[in-house]
Enzyme design. Structure first.
Site, mmCIF file in Angstrom:
data_model
loop_
_atom_site.group_PDB
_atom_site.id
_atom_site.type_symbol
_atom_site.label_atom_id
_atom_site.label_comp_id
_atom_site.label_asym_id
_atom_site.label_seq_id
_atom_site.Cartn_x
_atom_site.Cartn_y
_atom_site.Cartn_z
ATOM 1 N N PRO A 10 0.786 -1.228 0.000
ATOM 2 C CA PRO A 10 0.000 0.000 0.000
ATOM 3 C C PRO A 10 0.819 1.281 0.000
ATOM 4 O O PRO A 10 1.837 1.374 0.692
ATOM 5 C CB PRO A 10 -0.799 -0.093 1.312
ATOM 6 C CG PRO A 10 -0.863 -1.529 1.613
ATOM 7 C CD PRO A 10 0.381 -2.152 1.054
ATOM 8 N N ASN A 11 0.352 2.208 -0.800
ATOM 9 C CA ASN A 11 0.879 3.578 -0.886
ATOM 10 C C ASN A 11 2.226 3.687 -1.604
ATOM 11 O O ASN A 11 2.699 4.800 -1.866
ATOM 12 C CB ASN A 11 0.977 4.235 0.512
ATOM 13 C CG ASN A 11 -0.373 4.302 1.190
ATOM 14 O OD1 ASN A 11 -1.331 4.794 0.598
ATOM 15 N ND2 ASN A 11 -0.481 3.804 2.406
ATOM 16 N N ARG A 18 4.908 11.000 -2.635
ATOM 17 C CA ARG A 18 4.529 10.796 -1.245
ATOM 18 C C ARG A 18 5.695 11.174 -0.322
ATOM 19 O O ARG A 18 6.788 10.621 -0.451
ATOM 20 C CB ARG A 18 4.241 9.305 -1.100
ATOM 21 C CG ARG A 18 4.081 8.811 0.283
ATOM 22 C CD ARG A 18 4.135 7.296 0.336
ATOM 23 N NE ARG A 18 3.817 6.864 1.676
ATOM 24 C CZ ARG A 18 4.025 5.644 2.134
ATOM 25 N NH1 ARG A 18 4.532 4.714 1.344
ATOM 26 N NH2 ARG A 18 3.710 5.350 3.367
ATOM 27 N N TYR A 23 10.758 9.443 1.492
ATOM 28 C CA TYR A 23 10.827 8.377 0.487
ATOM 29 C C TYR A 23 11.507 8.784 -0.827
ATOM 30 O O TYR A 23 11.631 7.951 -1.731
ATOM 31 C CB TYR A 23 9.413 7.864 0.183
ATOM 32 C CG TYR A 23 8.724 7.271 1.402
ATOM 33 C CD1 TYR A 23 9.185 6.077 1.962
ATOM 34 C CD2 TYR A 23 7.643 7.900 2.009
ATOM 35 C CE1 TYR A 23 8.576 5.532 3.077
ATOM 36 C CE2 TYR A 23 7.023 7.356 3.132
ATOM 37 C CZ TYR A 23 7.495 6.177 3.656
ATOM 38 O OH TYR A 23 6.898 5.635 4.770
ATOM 39 N N ASN A 72 8.317 -5.230 -0.094
ATOM 40 C CA ASN A 72 8.100 -4.076 0.770
ATOM 41 C C ASN A 72 6.586 -3.980 0.918
ATOM 42 O O ASN A 72 5.893 -3.498 0.022
ATOM 43 C CB ASN A 72 8.666 -2.798 0.148
ATOM 44 C CG ASN A 72 8.481 -1.596 1.060
ATOM 45 O OD1 ASN A 72 7.769 -1.671 2.068
ATOM 46 N ND2 ASN A 72 9.105 -0.486 0.705
ATOM 47 N N ALA A 75 2.768 -0.463 5.102
ATOM 48 C CA ALA A 75 2.225 -0.531 6.458
ATOM 49 C C ALA A 75 1.713 -1.925 6.816
ATOM 50 O O ALA A 75 1.620 -2.266 8.005
ATOM 51 C CB ALA A 75 1.109 0.499 6.609
ATOM 52 N N GLU A 96 12.963 -8.797 2.875
ATOM 53 C CA GLU A 96 12.097 -7.661 3.213
ATOM 54 C C GLU A 96 12.890 -6.366 3.040
ATOM 55 O O GLU A 96 14.029 -6.279 3.506
ATOM 56 C CB GLU A 96 11.647 -7.822 4.673
ATOM 57 C CG GLU A 96 10.785 -6.698 5.201
ATOM 58 C CD GLU A 96 10.403 -6.925 6.680
ATOM 59 O OE1 GLU A 96 10.623 -8.042 7.212
ATOM 60 O OE2 GLU A 96 9.902 -5.978 7.295
ATOM 61 N N HIS A 98 12.670 -2.010 3.331
ATOM 62 C CA HIS A 98 11.995 -0.748 3.639
ATOM 63 C C HIS A 98 12.888 0.391 3.200
ATOM 64 O O HIS A 98 14.093 0.398 3.497
ATOM 65 C CB HIS A 98 11.669 -0.630 5.129
ATOM 66 C CG HIS A 98 10.725 -1.701 5.563
ATOM 67 N ND1 HIS A 98 9.390 -1.677 5.232
ATOM 68 C CD2 HIS A 98 10.940 -2.856 6.214
ATOM 69 C CE1 HIS A 98 8.824 -2.780 5.691
ATOM 70 N NE2 HIS A 98 9.739 -3.518 6.290
ATOM 71 N N ARG A 105 11.885 5.683 13.251
ATOM 72 C CA ARG A 105 10.579 6.345 13.130
ATOM 73 C C ARG A 105 9.667 5.909 14.287
ATOM 74 O O ARG A 105 10.145 5.431 15.301
ATOM 75 C CB ARG A 105 9.983 6.036 11.746
ATOM 76 C CG ARG A 105 10.894 6.523 10.605
ATOM 77 C CD ARG A 105 10.312 6.196 9.246
ATOM 78 N NE ARG A 105 9.047 6.902 9.020
ATOM 79 C CZ ARG A 105 8.221 6.630 8.008
ATOM 80 N NH1 ARG A 105 8.540 5.685 7.130
ATOM 81 N NH2 ARG A 105 7.089 7.301 7.872
HETATM 82 C C1 DQA Z 1 7.877 1.553 4.384
HETATM 83 C C2 DQA Z 1 7.825 1.788 5.895
HETATM 84 C C3 DQA Z 1 6.430 1.527 6.430
HETATM 85 O O1 DQA Z 1 6.385 1.752 7.837
HETATM 86 C C4 DQA Z 1 5.428 2.451 5.765
HETATM 87 O O2 DQA Z 1 4.124 2.153 6.211
HETATM 88 C C5 DQA Z 1 5.505 2.413 4.282
HETATM 89 C C6 DQA Z 1 6.820 2.374 3.652
HETATM 90 C C7 DQA Z 1 9.249 1.917 3.791
HETATM 91 O O3 DQA Z 1 9.528 1.466 2.684
HETATM 92 O O4 DQA Z 1 10.016 2.646 4.412
HETATM 93 O O5 DQA Z 1 4.509 2.489 3.589
HETATM 94 O O6 DQA Z 1 7.644 0.181 4.134
#
Ligand code: DQA
Length: 143
Positions: A10-11, A18, A23, A72, A75, A96, A98, A105
């Protein structure tokens, strides 16, 4: 030809627009072109969804055939036992990633349901983390 599946949750379709201070300014679709140029001998399959069930379906569909998965989950990392179970169910090794340093954070970002199901975790190295994860997954060494 080895196949690597890259899964963004998501996102992450909003990368580049964003919260650029966290990011960065680059969209993933643009970065994917760099990855394809860096790994001409790999078949990179990319899937992004904002829907947990679609992410599960893709892991089920390709998780028994690809050579590795870079995930990735955004959330959902911090909430989804279902995604953790899917990574347990499949045969492909996963890494994994991020983009941000989740440990620097909010505390709710410090726990991942996925980490224990993955070979390893790369956090806080920006988009470069995807490249490093792919390099690990295609290494021929014992791991
Ligand atoms: C993320 C970190 C997550 O906590 C966040 O919800 C994201 C992006 C990252 O790539 O840093 O959507 O996965």
């Amino acid at each position: 030809m080895k196949q690597i599946l890259i899964i963004n949750g998501p996102n992450l379709n909003l990368l580049g627009r964003r919260e650029p201070d966290i990011y960065g300014n680059r969209s993933f679709v643009d970065y994917l072109k760099t990855l394809e140029a860096q790994f001409p001998d790999l078949q990179l399959r990319y899937f992004q969804s904002n829907h947990e069930g679609e992410l599960l379906d893709k892991i089920h569909e390709l998780g028994f055939t690809v050579d590795g998965i870079v995930i990735n989950a955004g959330a959902l990392t911090h909430t989804s036992i279902a995604l953790a179970d899917a990574l347990s169910a499949i045969t492909a090794p996963a890494v994994e990633v991020h983009i941000s340093n989740v440990h620097a954070r909010e505390s709710f970002r410090h726990h991942s349901y996925l980490s224990a199901k993955c070979k390893g975790v790369i956090v806080g190295l920006g988009l470069k983390g995807y490249e490093l994860a792919i390099r690990f997954l295609v290494m021929n060494d014992e791991r």
